[in-house]
Write a protein that holds these residues in place. Structure first.
Motif, PDB file in Angstrom:
ATOM      1  N   GLU A 460       0.829  -1.202   0.000  1.00 35.92           N
ATOM      2  CA  GLU A 460       0.000   0.000   0.000  1.00 35.92           C
ATOM      3  C   GLU A 460       0.863   1.252   0.000  1.00 35.92           C
ATOM      4  N   ARG A 461       1.906   1.260   0.848  1.00 31.98           N
ATOM      5  CA  ARG A 461       2.815   2.416   0.885  1.00 31.98           C
ATOM      6  C   ARG A 461       3.489   2.614  -0.473  1.00 31.98           C
ATOM      7  N   MET A 462       3.978   1.520  -1.036  1.00 32.58           N
ATOM      8  CA  MET A 462       4.714   1.627  -2.298  1.00 32.58           C
ATOM      9  C   MET A 462       3.822   2.130  -3.416  1.00 32.58           C
ATOM     10  N   GLU A 463       2.578   1.698  -3.400  1.00 34.48           N
ATOM     11  CA  GLU A 463       1.651   2.146  -4.442  1.00 34.48           C
ATOM     12  C   GLU A 463       1.364   3.640  -4.295  1.00 34.48           C
ATOM     13  N   LEU A 464       1.259   4.122  -3.046  1.00 38.24           N
ATOM     14  CA  LEU A 464       1.058   5.556  -2.825  1.00 38.24           C
ATOM     15  C   LEU A 464       2.251   6.368  -3.342  1.00 38.24           C
ATOM     16  N   VAL A 465       3.454   5.841  -3.169  1.00 40.19           N
ATOM     17  CA  VAL A 465       4.654   6.523  -3.654  1.00 40.19           C
ATOM     18  C   VAL A 465       4.657   6.561  -5.180  1.00 40.19           C
ATOM     19  N   LYS A 468       2.250   9.163  -6.270  1.00 35.67           N
ATOM     20  CA  LYS A 468       2.759  10.510  -6.002  1.00 35.67           C
ATOM     21  C   LYS A 468       3.823  10.893  -7.028  1.00 35.67           C
ATOM     22  N   GLU A 469       4.704   9.954  -7.356  1.00 37.43           N
ATOM     23  CA  GLU A 469       5.736  10.211  -8.369  1.00 37.43           C
ATOM     24  C   GLU A 469       5.108  10.494  -9.727  1.00 37.43           C
ATOM     25  N   ARG A 470       4.107   9.704 -10.075  1.00 39.27           N
ATOM     26  CA  ARG A 470       3.432   9.890 -11.361  1.00 39.27           C
ATOM     27  C   ARG A 470       2.773  11.264 -11.428  1.00 39.27           C
ATOM     28  N   GLN A 471       2.037  11.608 -10.376  1.00 41.50           N
ATOM     29  CA  GLN A 471       1.341  12.889 -10.366  1.00 41.50           C
ATOM     30  C   GLN A 471       2.328  14.058 -10.371  1.00 41.50           C
ATOM     31  N   THR A 472       3.388  13.946  -9.604  1.00 41.13           N
ATOM     32  CA  THR A 472       4.376  15.028  -9.544  1.00 41.13           C
ATOM     33  C   THR A 472       4.994  15.268 -10.907  1.00 41.13           C
ATOM     34  N   GLU A 474       3.693  14.585 -13.802  1.00 37.91           N
ATOM     35  CA  GLU A 474       2.691  15.161 -14.709  1.00 37.91           C
ATOM     36  C   GLU A 474       2.450  16.639 -14.395  1.00 37.91           C
ATOM     37  N   VAL A 475       2.499  17.018 -13.121  1.00 36.52           N
ATOM     38  CA  VAL A 475       2.330  18.430 -12.769  1.00 36.52           C
ATOM     39  C   VAL A 475       3.480  19.250 -13.347  1.00 36.52           C
ATOM     40  N   VAL A 476       4.712  18.754 -13.205  1.00 36.73           N
ATOM     41  CA  VAL A 476       5.872  19.470 -13.749  1.00 36.73           C
ATOM     42  C   VAL A 476       5.727  19.603 -15.266  1.00 36.73           C
ATOM     43  N   ASP A 477       5.306  18.542 -15.938  1.00 34.10           N
ATOM     44  CA  ASP A 477       5.103  18.604 -17.388  1.00 34.10           C
ATOM     45  C   ASP A 477       4.025  19.621 -17.750  1.00 34.10           C
ATOM     46  N   THR A 478       2.950  19.660 -16.960  1.00 34.78           N
ATOM     47  CA  THR A 478       1.877  20.635 -17.217  1.00 34.78           C
ATOM     48  C   THR A 478       2.418  22.057 -17.102  1.00 34.78           C
ATOM     49  N   PRO A 537      -2.832  17.595  -3.387  1.00 36.99           N
ATOM     50  CA  PRO A 537      -1.985  18.647  -2.812  1.00 36.99           C
ATOM     51  C   PRO A 537      -0.541  18.216  -2.610  1.00 36.99           C
ATOM     52  N   GLU A 538      -0.285  16.945  -2.300  1.00 43.00           N
ATOM     53  CA  GLU A 538       1.091  16.492  -2.091  1.00 43.00           C
ATOM     54  C   GLU A 538       1.895  16.562  -3.383  1.00 43.00           C
ATOM     55  N   ALA A 539       1.282  16.127  -4.488  1.00 43.02           N
ATOM     56  CA  ALA A 539       1.972  16.179  -5.780  1.00 43.02           C
ATOM     57  C   ALA A 539       2.215  17.617  -6.209  1.00 43.02           C
ATOM     58  N   LEU A 540       1.242  18.501  -5.957  1.00 43.54           N
ATOM     59  CA  LEU A 540       1.400  19.909  -6.315  1.00 43.54           C
ATOM     60  C   LEU A 540       2.543  20.537  -5.510  1.00 43.54           C
ATOM     61  N   GLU A 541       2.563  20.270  -4.207  1.00 41.50           N
ATOM     62  CA  GLU A 541       3.631  20.825  -3.366  1.00 41.50           C
ATOM     63  C   GLU A 541       4.991  20.292  -3.797  1.00 41.50           C
ATOM     64  N   GLN A 542       5.059  18.995  -4.082  1.00 40.50           N
ATOM     65  CA  GLN A 542       6.318  18.383  -4.488  1.00 40.50           C
ATOM     66  C   GLN A 542       6.833  18.996  -5.788  1.00 40.50           C
ATOM     67  N   ALA A 543       5.924  19.190  -6.734  1.00 41.30           N
ATOM     68  CA  ALA A 543       6.317  19.757  -8.023  1.00 41.30           C
ATOM     69  C   ALA A 543       6.824  21.183  -7.871  1.00 41.30           C
TER      70      ALA A 543
END
Length: 622
Positions: A460-465, A468-472, A474-478, A537-543
């Protein structure tokens, strides 16, 4: 003779280090026995009822990211949450939670009882079973021998603990609990070097007797976060803390007790924590200060007991009481119990390998205050690492060691093993030369893959990571692809005091400006708001952090390379470190004492930070 099956790992002590060690080894598959003198004080918060803080909050997040329990338990039992240092850069952001002391301990016990492979035994351990320089178990006060393939000692302040209150002293590892004898003496016979350290705690008072109207309220964050990267319950309501101050009258009363102070009269031999001094030490060392801050912290949701943070003392109880009542809001304070100092044995951690296994005795591990550290968080991460490595050793697996560039945990253990410590070690952001890489927000990205690889972090933890990596990404690409016309943004840029643009510009370029935040852009760009709507929000903050601090991260990597090149640079002659005001006070003190021969040696001195080394290199013309 009492018969018991052999265990893979025996953990001695059920404080923060012992709990994490037992849980980690058991969750990895080892059969664990947790031995404690009192089952009712498992995971007791002996000092302030809080987890996290500057650098410490990063450690709790790292423990959680690896698959430890402290972050989850803190989230379930906290009564207030604050993200410290928000006004500074993200490398300094540090989560801190005020905890319900009784519920915290209860939740830890429940967690351990529900953990497969953990057995319990309530009794004092008097010694180790050692054969051919290898530990093979423990012997209890009743003479019972429990055999195991590895042992983790997490004795906290209990080894020959001695409590001081004024001119009175008595044996004990914590208020109303006896100390532990026998282990220190045996370890010395086995060739270990031991020392004495000291810590202290303030009085506890009845919150019903305080006048909070005379204090400054310190509320939690409006939108409280949490520690665990798992979906733990959000904090729906919070209890405030309060701030008040000592004054000259308080100081005068405290000075009356100096002649009965065990610290000033030399009855305490152990060295105390530099960054958490007693109130008498503060008014003695900083005699020019006419007041000191006091944090008034509730101990839980339902109890009236209050922790008087900043008033740690070992003065006579009557002196403490009279001085307390001169603090604003404490005029009618009723004391539950006085503060006290405690001396205890520790073993200089230079006697350990980076796995926290001792060099003298195989399969024996030390974690927590026995290694000269202070703090729940520092203890918890050592327990986690000792539990992992004890399990790995028993099952023929590779050691698990974190580098300084991977985690604050790696910094802490590397400092302890390679530098040692002659005073209670506390983690600070300044101790980590790669701190912009070791942020609290990315501990899961850094460490969960490592915890997952060894079998401790869940799927479960690994899937969340992964998500998060995928979303981050994609946000940077956007942000890279979203184009903004001058007419859409120049009005906002003018309002923010930022230079206007004359041609179409990508959102990522505007976001790199220090005074432009993502929320600022989305407030006037509905198209960008829509494009970013699918992301959390986590992916947005990370990006945003990756975009804004990209050049700083690169610069830090270059500085690390240069520092490595100077590892063996020789310091010619004796330097006058007093004449280098840019060095921290502690660094000047330690460098004068040690007089290191090389930059590398200077860097390994406890209390000399990477920033101090940079100052020294500049002074030497490098």
């Amino acid at each position: 003779m009492f018969q018991q099956e052999e265990y893979d790992v025996i953990v001695v002590g059920a404080g923060h280090a012992g709990c994490e060690a037992a849980a980690a080894a058991a969750n990895l598959g080892s059969k664990v026995l947790l031995v404690t003198m009192n089952m009712n004080t498992i995971a007791q918060m002996s000092c302030n009822p809080a987890m996290g803080g500057v650098a410490k909050g990063q450690i709790v997040r790292e423990v959680d990211a690896l698959g430890g329990q402290s972050g989850i338990i803190t989230d379930k039992t906290m009564i207030q949450f604050r993200m410290l240092n928000r006004s500074k850069g993200p490398a300094m952001w540090s989560p801190r939670a005020q905890s319900d002391r009784m519920r915290f301990a209860e939740e830890w016990r429940n967690t351990l009882e529900q953990t497969l492979n953990v057995d319990f035994w309530q009794e004092a351990v008097m010694g180790l079973l050692v054969e051919n320089d290898t530990v093979v178990g423990v012997k209890t006060q009743l003479g019972i021998e429990f055999r195991s393939k590895a042992v983790v000692l997490t004795n906290g302040t209990f080894l020959n603990g001695l409590i001081h209150i004024g001119e009175k002293n008595f044996g004990g590892g914590r208020a109303a609990e006896r100390g532990s004898t026998g282990i220190t003496e045996q370890l010395k016979e086995l060739g270990f070097e031991a020392g004495r350290m000291k810590t202290g705690t303030p009085p506890r008072v009845d919150g019903r007797s305080l006048d909070y109207s005379k204090m400054e309220e310190q509320p939690g964050d409006e939108a409280p976060s949490k520690f665990s990267y798992l979906p733990t319950p959000p904090l729906a309501k919070q209890r405030p803390c309060y701030i008040t101050y000592t004054n000259s009258e308080v100081h005068d009363i405290l000075r009356e007790g100096f002649e009965k102070s065990p610290m000033f009269q030399g009855r305490i031999k152990g060295l105390g924590p530099r960054y958490c001094p007693s109130v008498e030490d503060k008014i003695n060392r900083f005699a020019d200060k006419d007041r000191h801050q006091i944090f008034v912290e509730p101990e839980g949701w339902s109890t009236v007991e209050v922790y008087v943070n900043g008033f740690s003392s070992s003065l006579p109880e009557d002196v403490q009481y009279r001085a307390l009542r001169k603090i604003a809001g404490f005029e009618k304070a009723k004391m539950f119990r006085p503060g006290y100092a405690i001396e205890y044995d520790f073993f200089p951690p230079t006697q350990l390998n980076l796995t926290l296994e001792t060099k003298q005795v195989r399969n024996l591990y030390f974690a927590g205050q026995i290694n000269g550290t202070t703090g729940y968080e520092e203890a918890a991460c050592q327990g986690l690492m000792a539990g992992i490595n004890a399990h790995n050793r028993v099952h023929g697996k590779d050691p698990f060691i974190l580098k300084r560039s991977e985690a604050y945990i790696g910094v802490l253990i590397d400092d302890l093993v390679n530098k040692g410590t002659d005073e209670p070690y506390r983690m600070f952001t300044s101790r980590a030369e790669h701190r912009i890489l070791l942020r609290q927000d990315n501990a899961d990205l850094r460490l969960t893959p490592l915890g997952y690889a060894i079998g401790l972090a869940s799927e479960e933890r690994m899937e969340l990571v992964r998500e998060k990596e995928r979303q981050t990404s994609e946000v940077v690409d956007t942000l890279k692809n979203f184009a903004i016309e001058p007419a859409e943004i120049n009005g906002l840029l003018t309002e923010q005091g930022s230079a206007t643009i004359t041609e179409k510009t990508r959102a990522i370029n505007l976001l790199r400006r220090p005074n432009i935040e993502l929320a600022t852009l989305t407030s006037v760009l509905p198209g960008l708001t829509l494009a970013l709507a699918p992301y959390g929000p986590e992916a947005l903050e990370q990006a945003v952090i990756l975009v804004k601090y990209e050049t700083y991260i690169e610069k830090e990597n270059q500085q690390a390379i240069r520092a490595a090149e100077l590892e063996n640079f020789v310091i010619q002659g004796r330097l006058d470190y007093k004449a280098m005001p840019a060095l921290s006070h502690e660094a000047r003190e330690k460098l004068l004492k040690v007089q290191p021969e090389t930059i590398g040696q200077a860097a390994r001195i406890s209390g000399v930070s990477p920033a101090d080394i940079s100052v020294l290199m500049v002074y030497l013309g490098r």
